[in-house]
Scaffold this active site. Structure first.
Site, short mmCIF file in Angstrom:
data_model
loop_
_atom_site.label_atom_id
_atom_site.label_comp_id
_atom_site.label_asym_id
_atom_site.label_seq_id
_atom_site.Cartn_x
_atom_site.Cartn_y
_atom_site.Cartn_z
N HIS A 1 -9.78 1.88 -0.53
CA HIS A 1 -8.34 1.65 -0.47
C HIS A 1 -7.87 1.06 -1.79
CE1 HIS A 1 -4.39 0.80 0.83
NE2 HIS A 1 -4.64 0.47 2.09
N CYS B 1 0.80 -1.22 0.00
CA CYS B 1 0.00 0.00 0.00
C CYS B 1 0.84 1.28 0.00
CB CYS B 1 -0.94 0.01 1.21
SG CYS B 1 -1.76 -1.58 1.47
N HIS C 1 -3.05 8.08 6.05
CA HIS C 1 -3.24 6.76 5.45
C HIS C 1 -4.68 6.29 5.74
CE1 HIS C 1 -2.14 3.00 3.68
NE2 HIS C 1 -2.29 2.31 4.81
#
Length: 432
Positions: free
Chosen positions: A356, A177, A317
């Site tokens: 995401h 990620c 995040h």
């Protein structure tokens, strides 16, 4: 800190909101999200436990992109979206085709797209109860071109470079990620070192398949919550239950300010610093004290020559997972502890709106950070109604904020404890 100034001059994004960064920006400012009911194609009925995702909606494809070769070539889904996003960024930059010959291409990509139908070609089983791979080889012509058996992990990076006629460095990054943010950070460093004047950097991913989503669910990362419906992505809320996956891609064009001004370009924002770290703690969980995240933010600020008290915004995040959101909040408090500057910061979690994007996540988040610097507008963290007691910062809950943003920090943290932070600043004509 180098005297070379590096700016963002082009942006392209594909998300559940559509195929243009302008639509992404406008939808997010109005507090919308694009999370919808979802099930993998291979699932029977609604049997798969993960019920929601932020999938790309092809009905939103603009007419001028319908003839893009991404839709006709045998490519993985992530590569299709990434190539279109890269094309958009290049067009947005206004750079002429001959300007790309010596440029760098840095691309992040995630796990390959395994296709169940291809795996089933190995059947029937042999007498020992094992898959018969000779049977698969005999039926190789039936293997689909867009699946992992016919794709390499660097396919998107190569495709973009070949399309642009790039003969400079082409780098594929696979760091979960944190990938797209690391691609942008490494591009920034390459330009600063004088290796290239121009770089196209970002990433693409699509995990909306049975194989990868099944893995994320079994890891305990993906939310299977249903009581909130499509509003289940709730970063920093006490009722958060896990990440909600999206898909898409994002790329930015980086170049030296001197080069940008010489061709008459107007920068969106200036990239000031980059920091990266490793938790060295656990593959599927952050260090509970947030040490890795702390180190990455501190390194980025040092690299930028920026004091913590100068930061106005953190693009978090913010995954909506129980562990990340509390840990990231703690890390922010540590970095911005002096005079409790963390109480004056604005914090925003973009994943609450478009999910995401895994390896691609950092790219559209960097774009939104750049736009916040340019327009002094901050996108909200939606679905934040009951903040967790451990999450007590100003998260711009549910409504965009009009606030001065001169310096901003964007965080991207990946599985395995990979942490990346980028510092952006409002572009000003005068030298810093």
């Amino acid at each position: 800190m180098s005297a070379t100034r590096i700016v963002i001059t082009g942006m392209g994004a594909v998300t559940g909101f559509g195929f243009e960064w302008q639509r992404l920006w406008s939808e997010m400012l109005r507090g919308a999200h694009c999370i919808r009911p979802w099930q993998p194609e291979e699932a029977q009925g609604d049997s798969f436990p993960v019920r929601y995702a932020a999938a790309v909606d092809m009905s939103l494809l603009p007419d001028y992109l319908r003839d893009h070769p991404a839709w006709s070539r045998p490519l993985e889904t992530r590569s299709r979206y990434g190539w279109v996003a890269a094309t958009q960024a290049v067009a947005d930059s206004g750079l002429e085709p001959d300007g790309w010959r010596d440029a760098a291409v840095l691309c992040a990509s995630g796990a390959p797209q395994h296709m169940l139908a291809d795996m089933l070609l190995a059947l029937p089983e042999d007498k020992a109860g094992r898959a018969d791979w000779t049977h698969l080889m005999a039926r190789a012509g039936e293997v689909r071109g867009e699946g992992s058996l016919r794709q390499s992990n660097d396919r998107l990076a190569r495709t973009i470079a070949e399309d642009l006629g790039c003969e400079g460095p082409v780098i594929n990054i696979s760091s979960a990620c944190a990938g797209a943010a690391q691609a942008i950070g490494n591009a920034f460093q390459m330009i600063r070192r004088g290796e290239v004047e121009i770089a196209l950097a970002g990433g693409a991913d699509s995990v909306l398949n049975l194989d990868t989503m099944g893995a994320l669910y079994l890891l305990g990362a993906a939310s299977a919550e249903q009581r909130w419906g499509a509003d289940l992505c709730r970063p920093f809320d006490r009722d958060r239950s896990g990440l909600i996956a999206g898909e898409g891609g994002g790329f930015v064009v980086l170049e030296t300010l001197e080069h940008a001004l010489a061709r008459g370009a107007t920068p969106y924002a200036e990239v000031l610093g980059y920091g990266s770290s490793l938790d060295a703690y656990k593959v599927t969980a952050p260090d509970p004290q947030g040490r890795g995240a702390t180190f990455a933010m501190q390194a980025a600020l040092r690299d930028a020559g920026v004091e913590p008290e100068q930061v106005d915004l953190i693009n978090a995040h913010g995954t909506s997972t129980p562990l990340n959101d509390a840990t990231e909040t703690l890390a922010i408090k540590t970095v911005f502890a002096n005079r409790e500057h963390y109480r004056r910061l604005a914090v925003s979690a973009n994943k609450s709106q478009f999910g995401h994007l895994i390896a691609a996540a950092g790219a559209p988040e960097i774009m939104l950070t750049a736009l916040a610097c340019r327009h002094d507008r901050i996108t909200p963290t939606v679905n934040l109604h009951h903040p967790d007691a451990q999450c007590d910062l100003d998260y711009c809950a549910n409504q965009a904020a009009a606030r001065r943003v001169d310096v901003a920090l964007s965080n991207s943290f990946g599985f395995g404890g990979l942490n990346t932070s980028l510092v952006l600043g409002k572009y000003r004509e005068e030298s810093r």
